[in-house]
Write a protein that holds these residues in place. Structure first.
Motif, short mmCIF file in Angstrom:
data_model
loop_
_atom_site.label_atom_id
_atom_site.label_comp_id
_atom_site.label_asym_id
_atom_site.label_seq_id
_atom_site.Cartn_x
_atom_site.Cartn_y
_atom_site.Cartn_z
N VAL A 106 122.21 36.25 46.59
CA VAL A 106 123.05 35.25 47.25
C VAL A 106 122.21 34.38 48.18
O VAL A 106 122.38 33.15 48.20
N THR A 125 120.12 31.96 46.19
CA THR A 125 120.99 30.93 45.64
C THR A 125 121.35 29.90 46.71
O THR A 125 121.42 28.70 46.43
N ALA A 126 121.58 30.39 47.91
CA ALA A 126 122.08 29.49 48.96
C ALA A 126 120.96 28.75 49.68
O ALA A 126 121.22 27.72 50.30
N ILE A 138 120.57 24.94 49.43
CA ILE A 138 121.70 24.21 50.02
C ILE A 138 121.56 24.19 51.53
O ILE A 138 121.82 23.18 52.19
N TRP A 139 121.19 25.34 52.09
CA TRP A 139 121.05 25.41 53.54
C TRP A 139 120.01 24.40 54.02
O TRP A 139 120.25 23.62 54.94
N PHE A 179 129.85 33.79 45.43
CA PHE A 179 128.66 33.21 46.03
C PHE A 179 127.53 33.00 45.03
O PHE A 179 126.55 32.34 45.34
N TRP A 203 128.43 29.31 42.05
CA TRP A 203 128.61 27.88 42.28
C TRP A 203 127.46 26.99 41.85
O TRP A 203 127.68 25.81 41.57
#
Lengths: 282, 293
Positions: free
Chosen positions: A20, A23-24, A27-28, B109, B112
């Motif tokens: 997670v 993946t994030a 974007i952050w 999570f 996306w």
């Protein structure tokens, strides 16, 4: 869960959390960059914590875009993307439903031929026939128009197949009963078949909306007039400024805005999205 | 399967099929045949003269080291992207299938990135690896590696592989998770009772049962890496530096629209069409025969 293995559970959660986070991460970093003023992204390294220019940057891009790159307001590009995505999604669903209905519920000469004709399009993504398709669209004078953006992408074998498969599972008795009661084909389509396909249509709509919003190569070719730029293409035009470091804070804000609608659709309509995705590929 | 009960009418079905068939003919069949036709012509960039040259365009292509390089590069790019995104997705899906709590949350999570356009995914990674201000570039410099994908072809290739795989993991994850959840619990439980540990169960039961999904995803991922990654390449490397990231689909575009080599670009289109058709036929032939069990 078969047997107790606490360490394996810990490992599972650890791996998933790491997944997670990775993946994030992009974007952050993008979000953080979009909240800083221009000068803090000029040198050194990009900050890791949000700055104070959130509203300022987003208001700038939505309202006036990047003047230096000769680009139009992002609000306008988002509007173009929205129109294109909706035209593709709605158009595909409508023509696939009626084509599938025609193929399943009628007997006519050349039925097989039509079916195969549609089937071949499955194998010809726009990327492999760009030049000639561009030629056709140009000679139809559809460059720089919403029609040119969407119509060539509307024909799709997958949607037609999905509806054909679904119509084949609808019990025969329904059509029989409708015919005995004197309903014509169109009444049967609108009053029985469409209400039955409601969830399928919704699921497909989610997938097609994302597909339409994310189109890149095609809008890149057909739009030379910047008032028809879609947002995904617009970002590339902003990046491609000559002889200057791109205005990262504004580009990153635009990137966030370009991702927002499709990501929201996926997260808010997760159930429909998964259904649409998995059924489409069967 | 056919319907027994059908409606009668001669013109209704024609009208129903007309829109789709018209669009298919005008925007699919006609351009595809044009590509076939142009691929055997030699034409100047202004369309003033054309000459029929049989298969010369293809001969020139396959004698062109740049094109052969691009073929090899595409093969490398798509196999690494497919392997990376399938591997990561499988690990994540197995873990998500294992945990009792939070599967749905993790799924939300993880899925996306599917919604992010390839070009946008490219921009995200481009920014993180930006040679002057990128966060990860900074980290790499700290570790002693000078990252610069503007100059270094290997770095540029790594960048597009990362961006392409990052985006595709979510798709593979969803399918693997659906596949895993469809495996009957009783089989796994029986193996556990017989004393097989988690890794042995995965290797001998779960993975073989998952092979239809894996095979399907393999084909989908190769198609994705071949065609859908155009946006990533165009937005962040434009095929450079020194052609290091010119994959086939980008070459069709750049030779046709920038180089205006119409015959050469059409010949490349035809080759790509052959690749897609081969992959599709391959998939339809083998997907039915439940791969390996």
């Amino acid at each position: 869960m078969i047997e107790r293995r606490p360490w394996l559970n810990v490992l599972s959660h650890f791996v998933l959390c790491a997944g997670v986070l990775v993946t994030a991460l992009p974007i952050w970093i993008t979000f953080v960059a979009s909240t800083h003023p221009a000068d803090s992204l000029m040198s050194g390294r990009a900050p890791l914590w949000p700055g104070a220019h959130l509203f300022e940057n987003y208001a700038t891009v939505l309202d006036s875009g990047l003047r230096a790159a000769g680009s139009v307001p992002v609000g306008m590009m988002m509007w173009n993307s929205l129109i294109m995505a909706l035209m593709i999604a709605v158009g595909k669903i409508v023509i696939s439903i009626i084509a599938a209905f025609g193929i399943v519920y009628f007997r006519f000469p050349l039925r097989r031929t039509c079916f195969w004709l549609i089937f071949v399009t499955l194998m010809l993504p726009v990327e492999v026939r760009i030049l000639p398709t561009f030629g056709v669209v140009a000679s139809l004078e559809m460059l720089n128009s919403y029609w040119g953006l969407s119509v060539p992408l509307i024909a799709s074998a997958t949607a037609t197949f999905l509806f054909r498969q679904f119509f084949l599972t609808v019990p025969e008795e329904l059509a029989e009963a409708a015919r005995i009661d004197g309903a014509g084909p169109l009444k049967f389509l609108f009053d029985i078949l469409l209400p039955l396909s409601r969830t399928n249509i919704a699921a497909l709509f989610v997938i097609l909306f994302i597909f339409g919003w994310n189109q890149y190569l095609w809008p890149l070719l057909v739009t030379t007039d910047e008032s028809f730029y879609t947002i995904v293409v617009g970002i590339q035009r902003m990046l491609a400024v000559d002889d200057a470091e791109p205005a990262w804070h504004l580009i990153m804000a635009t990137t966030m805005l370009a991702m927002l609608p499709p990501v929201l659709v996926v997260i808010c309509m997760q159930r429909l999205f998964i259904k649409g995705l998995i059924e489409q590929e069967k | 399967m056919e319907k027994r009960v059908v409606f009668s009418g001669r013109w209704v079905p024609v009208l129903l099929l007309a829109p789709q068939v018209t669009i298919t003919l005008v925007f699919f069949i006609w351009p595809a045949s044009q590509a076939l036709y142009q691929s055997v012509l030699l034409e100047d960039a202004f369309g003033l003269s054309r000459k029929f040259v049989w298969l010369d365009n293809f001969r020139i292509l396959f004698a062109d080291p740049l094109y052969l390089d691009s073929f090899g590069r595409t093969a490398f790019f798509s196999s690494v992207t497919a392997a990376l995104s399938l591997g990561l997705a499988l690990v994540l899906a197995v873990m998500a299938d294992r945990v009792i709590k939070g599967t749905a949350l993790y799924r939300t999570f993880l899925i996306w990135p599917y919604a992010v356009a390839p070009a946008v995914a490219g921009v995200l990674w481009f920014f993180m690896f930006n040679p002057s201000i990128g966060t990860l570039t900074y980290l790499l410099r700290f570790l002693g590696y000078q990252w610069n994908h503007y100059l270094n072809g290997t770095d540029a290739m790594a960048l597009i592989i990362l961006a392409a795989s990052w985006k595709q993991v979510s798709y593979n994850f969803l399918f693997f998770l659906a596949g895993l959840q469809a495996i009957p619990r009783s089989l796994v439980e029986a193996a556990a009772i017989d004393g097989a540990g988690p890794f042995k169960r995965f290797r001998t039961i779960i993975f073989p049962l998952l092979s239809p999904t894996t095979f399907f995803l393999l084909v989908v991922n190769i198609v994705y890496a071949f065609f859908d990654t155009f946006g990533i390449v165009h937005a962040i490397t434009s095929g450079g530096p020194a052609q290091a990231t010119t994959i086939l689909v980008y070459k069709v575009y750049s030779d046709g629209f920038i180089g205006l080599d119409l015959g050469g670009s059409a010949a490349q289109s035809v080759i790509l069409m052959a690749v897609v058709i081969a992959l599709t036929v391959f998939q339809f032939r083998y997907i039915e025969r439940k791969v390996a069990y």
